[in-house]
Design a protein around this motif. Structure first.
Motif, PDB file in Angstrom:
ATOM      1  N   CYS A  36       3.057   5.169  -8.204  1.00  0.00           N
ATOM      2  CA  CYS A  36       2.458   3.890  -8.598  1.00  0.00           C
ATOM      3  C   CYS A  36       1.856   3.232  -7.355  1.00  0.00           C
ATOM      4  CB  CYS A  36       3.471   2.973  -9.263  1.00  0.00           C
ATOM      5  SG  CYS A  36       5.070   2.852  -8.445  1.00  0.00           S
ATOM      6  N   PHE A  37       0.754   2.520  -7.565  1.00  0.00           N
ATOM      7  CA  PHE A  37      -0.009   1.977  -6.451  1.00  0.00           C
ATOM      8  C   PHE A  37      -0.467   0.550  -6.752  1.00  0.00           C
ATOM      9  CE2 PHE A  37      -1.006   6.505  -7.005  1.00  0.00           C
ATOM     10  CZ  PHE A  37      -0.557   7.034  -5.797  1.00  0.00           C
ATOM     11  N   ILE A  38      -0.589  -0.232  -5.708  1.00  0.00           N
ATOM     12  CA  ILE A  38      -1.229  -1.544  -5.789  1.00  0.00           C
ATOM     13  C   ILE A  38      -2.166  -1.686  -4.596  1.00  0.00           C
ATOM     14  CG2 ILE A  38      -0.886  -4.038  -5.481  1.00  0.00           C
ATOM     15  CD1 ILE A  38       1.498  -3.907  -7.269  1.00  0.00           C
ATOM     16  N   VAL A  39      -3.356  -2.187  -4.866  1.00  0.00           N
ATOM     17  CA  VAL A  39      -4.336  -2.453  -3.816  1.00  0.00           C
ATOM     18  C   VAL A  39      -4.783  -3.901  -3.929  1.00  0.00           C
ATOM     19  CG1 VAL A  39      -6.589  -1.845  -2.842  1.00  0.00           C
ATOM     20  CG2 VAL A  39      -5.168  -0.073  -3.914  1.00  0.00           C
ATOM     21  N   PHE A  40      -4.787  -4.623  -2.818  1.00  0.00           N
ATOM     22  CA  PHE A  40      -5.383  -5.953  -2.764  1.00  0.00           C
ATOM     23  C   PHE A  40      -6.722  -5.842  -2.051  1.00  0.00           C
ATOM     24  CE2 PHE A  40      -0.963  -7.620  -3.287  1.00  0.00           C
ATOM     25  CZ  PHE A  40      -1.213  -8.339  -4.457  1.00  0.00           C
ATOM     26  N   ALA A  41      -7.776  -6.281  -2.721  1.00  0.00           N
ATOM     27  CA  ALA A  41      -9.126  -6.278  -2.152  1.00  0.00           C
ATOM     28  C   ALA A  41      -9.537  -7.727  -1.908  1.00  0.00           C
ATOM     29  CB  ALA A  41     -10.105  -5.591  -3.100  1.00  0.00           C
ATOM     30  N   GLU A  42      -9.642  -8.096  -0.645  1.00  0.00           N
ATOM     31  CA  GLU A  42      -9.978  -9.473  -0.277  1.00  0.00           C
ATOM     32  C   GLU A  42     -11.422  -9.535   0.229  1.00  0.00           C
ATOM     33  OE1 GLU A  42      -7.409 -12.551   2.132  1.00  0.00           O
ATOM     34  OE2 GLU A  42      -8.567 -11.328   3.541  1.00  0.00           O
ATOM     35  N   ILE A  43     -12.150 -10.554  -0.209  1.00  0.00           N
ATOM     36  CA  ILE A  43     -13.532 -10.735   0.241  1.00  0.00           C
ATOM     37  C   ILE A  43     -13.483 -11.267   1.670  1.00  0.00           C
ATOM     38  CG2 ILE A  43     -15.753 -11.833  -0.222  1.00  0.00           C
ATOM     39  CD1 ILE A  43     -14.811 -12.192  -3.133  1.00  0.00           C
ATOM     40  N   ALA A  44     -13.682 -10.395   2.632  1.00  0.00           N
ATOM     41  CA  ALA A  44     -13.508 -10.765   4.040  1.00  0.00           C
ATOM     42  C   ALA A  44     -14.555 -11.762   4.512  1.00  0.00           C
ATOM     43  CB  ALA A  44     -13.551  -9.507   4.906  1.00  0.00           C
ATOM     44  N   VAL A 122     -21.024  -7.745   0.260  1.00  0.00           N
ATOM     45  CA  VAL A 122     -19.646  -8.206   0.124  1.00  0.00           C
ATOM     46  C   VAL A 122     -18.743  -7.284   0.941  1.00  0.00           C
ATOM     47  CG1 VAL A 122     -17.732  -8.625  -1.456  1.00  0.00           C
ATOM     48  CG2 VAL A 122     -20.065  -9.170  -2.163  1.00  0.00           C
ATOM     49  N   ASP A 123     -18.126  -7.846   1.973  1.00  0.00           N
ATOM     50  CA  ASP A 123     -17.189  -7.077   2.791  1.00  0.00           C
ATOM     51  C   ASP A 123     -15.789  -7.210   2.206  1.00  0.00           C
ATOM     52  OD1 ASP A 123     -19.100  -6.316   4.618  1.00  0.00           O
ATOM     53  OD2 ASP A 123     -18.830  -8.113   5.843  1.00  0.00           O
ATOM     54  N   LEU A 124     -15.144  -6.095   1.986  1.00  0.00           N
ATOM     55  CA  LEU A 124     -13.785  -6.118   1.431  1.00  0.00           C
ATOM     56  C   LEU A 124     -12.772  -5.662   2.474  1.00  0.00           C
ATOM     57  CD1 LEU A 124     -14.148  -4.649  -2.185  1.00  0.00           C
ATOM     58  CD2 LEU A 124     -14.101  -7.038  -1.467  1.00  0.00           C
ATOM     59  N   ALA A 125     -11.697  -6.426   2.612  1.00  0.00           N
ATOM     60  CA  ALA A 125     -10.526  -5.986   3.372  1.00  0.00           C
ATOM     61  C   ALA A 125      -9.542  -5.416   2.354  1.00  0.00           C
ATOM     62  CB  ALA A 125      -9.901  -7.151   4.129  1.00  0.00           C
ATOM     63  N   LEU A 126      -9.103  -4.180   2.570  1.00  0.00           N
ATOM     64  CA  LEU A 126      -8.254  -3.491   1.590  1.00  0.00           C
ATOM     65  C   LEU A 126      -6.865  -3.250   2.160  1.00  0.00           C
ATOM     66  CD1 LEU A 126     -10.787  -0.805   0.277  1.00  0.00           C
ATOM     67  CD2 LEU A 126     -10.233  -3.021  -0.748  1.00  0.00           C
ATOM     68  N   GLY A 127      -5.859  -3.735   1.443  1.00  0.00           N
ATOM     69  CA  GLY A 127      -4.466  -3.473   1.788  1.00  0.00           C
ATOM     70  C   GLY A 127      -3.771  -2.864   0.587  1.00  0.00           C
ATOM     71  N   ALA A 128      -3.071  -1.746   0.780  1.00  0.00           N
ATOM     72  CA  ALA A 128      -2.510  -1.017  -0.356  1.00  0.00           C
ATOM     73  C   ALA A 128      -1.061  -0.622  -0.104  1.00  0.00           C
ATOM     74  CB  ALA A 128      -3.340   0.237  -0.641  1.00  0.00           C
ATOM     75  N   SER A 129      -0.356  -0.386  -1.195  1.00  0.00           N
ATOM     76  CA  SER A 129       1.009   0.133  -1.106  1.00  0.00           C
ATOM     77  C   SER A 129       1.191   1.229  -2.146  1.00  0.00           C
ATOM     78  CB  SER A 129       2.034  -0.984  -1.327  1.00  0.00           C
ATOM     79  OG  SER A 129       1.885  -1.554  -2.614  1.00  0.00           O
ATOM     80  N   ALA A 130       2.098   2.164  -1.827  1.00  0.00           N
ATOM     81  CA  ALA A 130       2.355   3.299  -2.712  1.00  0.00           C
ATOM     82  C   ALA A 130       3.843   3.579  -2.771  1.00  0.00           C
ATOM     83  CB  ALA A 130       1.607   4.533  -2.204  1.00  0.00           C
ATOM     84  N   ALA A 131       4.299   4.026  -3.936  1.00  0.00           N
ATOM     85  CA  ALA A 131       5.705   4.403  -4.083  1.00  0.00           C
ATOM     86  C   ALA A 131       5.828   5.453  -5.172  1.00  0.00           C
ATOM     87  CB  ALA A 131       6.557   3.190  -4.432  1.00  0.00           C
ATOM     88  N   MET A 132       6.787   6.356  -4.999  1.00  0.00           N
ATOM     89  CA  MET A 132       7.081   7.296  -6.075  1.00  0.00           C
ATOM     90  C   MET A 132       7.715   6.503  -7.227  1.00  0.00           C
ATOM     91  SD  MET A 132       8.360  10.739  -4.124  1.00  0.00           S
ATOM     92  CE  MET A 132       8.088  11.688  -5.626  1.00  0.00           C
ATOM     93  N   ALA A 133       7.475   6.954  -8.437  1.00  0.00           N
ATOM     94  CA  ALA A 133       7.864   6.182  -9.611  1.00  0.00           C
ATOM     95  C   ALA A 133       9.355   5.844  -9.623  1.00  0.00           C
ATOM     96  CB  ALA A 133       7.484   6.949 -10.876  1.00  0.00           C
ATOM     97  N   HIS A 134      10.215   6.760  -9.192  1.00  0.00           N
ATOM     98  CA  HIS A 134      11.647   6.509  -9.247  1.00  0.00           C
ATOM     99  C   HIS A 134      12.100   5.518  -8.166  1.00  0.00           C
ATOM    100  CE1 HIS A 134      11.388   9.724  -6.201  1.00  0.00           C
ATOM    101  NE2 HIS A 134      12.508   9.211  -5.703  1.00  0.00           N
ATOM    102  N   GLU A 135      11.196   5.212  -7.193  1.00  0.00           N
ATOM    103  CA  GLU A 135      11.510   4.240  -6.151  1.00  0.00           C
ATOM    104  C   GLU A 135      10.688   2.965  -6.302  1.00  0.00           C
ATOM    105  OE1 GLU A 135      10.517   6.383  -2.663  1.00  0.00           O
ATOM    106  OE2 GLU A 135      12.466   7.382  -2.497  1.00  0.00           O
ATOM    107  N   CYS A 136      10.002   2.841  -7.432  1.00  0.00           N
ATOM    108  CA  CYS A 136       9.013   1.786  -7.579  1.00  0.00           C
ATOM    109  C   CYS A 136       9.662   0.447  -7.942  1.00  0.00           C
ATOM    110  CB  CYS A 136       7.981   2.174  -8.639  1.00  0.00           C
ATOM    111  SG  CYS A 136       6.602   1.024  -8.713  1.00  0.00           S
ATOM    112  N   ASP A 137       9.842  -0.387  -6.939  1.00  0.00           N
ATOM    113  CA  ASP A 137      10.262  -1.775  -7.119  1.00  0.00           C
ATOM    114  C   ASP A 137       8.973  -2.598  -7.121  1.00  0.00           C
ATOM    115  OD1 ASP A 137      10.874  -4.469  -6.591  1.00  0.00           O
ATOM    116  OD2 ASP A 137      12.734  -3.939  -5.586  1.00  0.00           O
ATOM    117  N   GLU A 138       8.629  -3.188  -8.286  1.00  0.00           N
ATOM    118  CA  GLU A 138       7.323  -3.829  -8.412  1.00  0.00           C
ATOM    119  C   GLU A 138       7.141  -4.998  -7.443  1.00  0.00           C
ATOM    120  OE1 GLU A 138       7.756  -4.565 -12.490  1.00  0.00           O
ATOM    121  OE2 GLU A 138       7.653  -2.435 -12.972  1.00  0.00           O
ATOM    122  N   VAL A 139       8.201  -5.774  -7.219  1.00  0.00           N
ATOM    123  CA  VAL A 139       8.105  -6.886  -6.277  1.00  0.00           C
ATOM    124  C   VAL A 139       7.872  -6.358  -4.863  1.00  0.00           C
ATOM    125  CG1 VAL A 139       9.347  -8.820  -5.233  1.00  0.00           C
ATOM    126  CG2 VAL A 139       9.521  -8.418  -7.690  1.00  0.00           C
TER     127      VAL A 139
END
Length: 444
Positions: A36-44, A122-139
């Motif tokens: 599972c993955f989350i990416v934050f795309a910020e308009i730099a 539009v310049d994007l700053a990208l910050g992402a996180s990844a975790a295996m599903a069995h370790e996926c703490d959404e917070v």
């Protein structure tokens, strides 16, 4: 990668009820997949775009970006997280799926977007996180993506944090508890980044940047502990420690033949703190150190009456006041004219595309003229190319700071840097022989 949710249109990434997916839809979407993955795309360059479009239109930019990303990544869930930030969440079969998505987003914004019939980059700053599903703490996944975005702002590159590999990832509560002890235990240290005077072609001053060498976590980035310290009482002892250490290091520099003013970043909340003002003044008066305090525009707006009063006290005892990140916040000429500032730093958002943008040079040039009219020297931060340096020199900019000169370095390395007489010209091998047009203001 896949999206099992029956209530979503997998062709557009939108809810079937209409609109971009909401953040609350993320939770159940992570179930049943390997990663599972989350990416934050910020308009730099949000501040830059806001200046050209106006506040009302700029407030809709995140929606424009979200719609583009939804088209690029139809298998992902896209949500507006803030007026300048979009959240992307998705699942995949392997860790490599994250790299694929980040590259697709990057490529999707390589060319200007058509916004209301006009092309805008539009310049994007990208910050992402990844975790295996069995370790996926959404917070935890969200917190790591937020931390990655903070790091991406500083490093100006995409940052991804893999929770599966970072077993000692930052626990905010534990880190906050450790910070107080870190000050006493000597875990903090300073690095310095030079500021070069363009006309004199020499290092004119340096900026102190605090770092934390945690005994377990290793190097903790400022973006992970400075905002936290500002939310607690730790920002006061942390800043006083920084001032003390800068005074000590300045004496060492002077003993080695380098008499330089050291600039220190001061958090906004401290400008209204009488105890801080009293102790900082005592340190400066007792030591006779040559210090500068860098403050942001927004820090003054919090409590302008107290901030302006205390900044004048600092100025009266010889502390150089510098306005940091000018242009990134809500600039106010009403406050600017009241500040006892002698230096104005143009935010790097306007410098990084100086030679490729049509509008950034106009903004930078007008800012330089404004600052000079108010008898302030101008520092351009984030200078990375000789071409940008050349243009800034022609515009009459006084000082520059950035990776073209040096990354932040420790005291010993700084002394070696200065001893080697690495003037700006020798660093860049770019001769400063510019014939400035008469319309460009020169100083001194």
């Amino acid at each position: 990668m896949s999206d099992p949710r029956p209530d979503r249109d997998t062709k557009t990434g939108r809810s079937r009820e209409g609109g971009i997916a909401g953040p609350d839809q993320t939770a159940s979407a992570f179930r049943g997949h390997d990663w599972c993955f989350i990416v934050f795309a910020e308009i730099a360059n949000f501040a830059f775009l806001r200046r050209h479009m106006g506040q009302p239109r700029a407030n809709l930019l995140a929606k424009d970006v979200a719609e583009v990303i939804a088209r690029i990544l139809p298998e992902s869930r896209v949500a507006i997280a803030a007026r300048d930030t979009v959240e992307i969440s998705f699942t995949g079969e392997s860790r490599g799926d994250l790299d694929v998505v980040l590259n697709r987003v990057h490529d999707g914004f390589a060319k200007p977007l058509d916004i209301d019939g006009e092309p805008h980059h539009v310049d994007l700053a990208l910050g992402a996180s990844a975790a295996m599903a069995h370790e996926c703490d959404e917070v935890r996944l969200v917190e790591e993506a937020e931390a990655a975005l903070r790091e991406a702002r500083v490093e100006r590159t995409t940052i991804a944090r893999d929770i599966a590999e970072v077993t000692a990832a930052i626990d905010r509560i534990a880190l906050a508890r450790d910070l107080s002890g870190a000050i006493v235990a000597g875990e903090l240290f300073l690095q310095y980044q030079p500021k070069v005077h363009l006309r004199r072609q020499e290092v004119a001053s340096i900026e102190a940047l605090v770092r934390w060498n945690h005994p377990v976590r290793g190097l903790v980035l400022p973006g992970d502990f400075i905002p936290m310290a500002e939310e607690t009482a730790d920002i006061l002892p942390l800043t006083l420690w920084t001032i003390n250490q800068a005074i000590t290091d300045q004496a060492i520099l002077a003993a080695n033949g380098h008499d330089l003013t050291i600039f220190i970043n001061i958090a906004g909340k401290l400008l209204a703190d009488r105890a801080f003002v009293r102790e900082a003044c005592a340190l400066v008066k007792t030591s006779g150190a040559k210090l500068g305090f860098e403050i942001t525009e927004t820090s003054v707006i919090r409590d302008p009456e107290s901030a302006i009063r205390h900044l004048k006290i600092f100025a009266e005892i010889g502390v150089v006041i510098a306005i940091d990140d000018y242009g990134a916040g809500l600039s106010s000429l009403a406050y600017l004219k009241q500040l006892p500032a002698r230096e104005l730093k143009i935010d790097k958002l306007f410098i990084t595309q100086l030679t490729s943008s049509h509008r950034d040079p106009l903004i930078v040039r007008s800012t330089i003229d404004l600052a000079h009219a108010m008898e302030m020297e101008v520092v351009a931060e984030g200078v990375e190319t000789a071409a940008a340096m050349a243009l800034l020199s022609v515009m009459g900019c006084d000082l520059i700071q950035g990776f073209l000169i040096s990354r932040p370095i420790g005291l010993e390395a700084l002394i070696q840097f200065l001893d080697a007489d690495r003037t700006f010209q020798s660093v860049t091998n770019f001769p400063l022989s510019f014939a400035k047009p008469s319309s460009v203001r020169t100083r001194g």
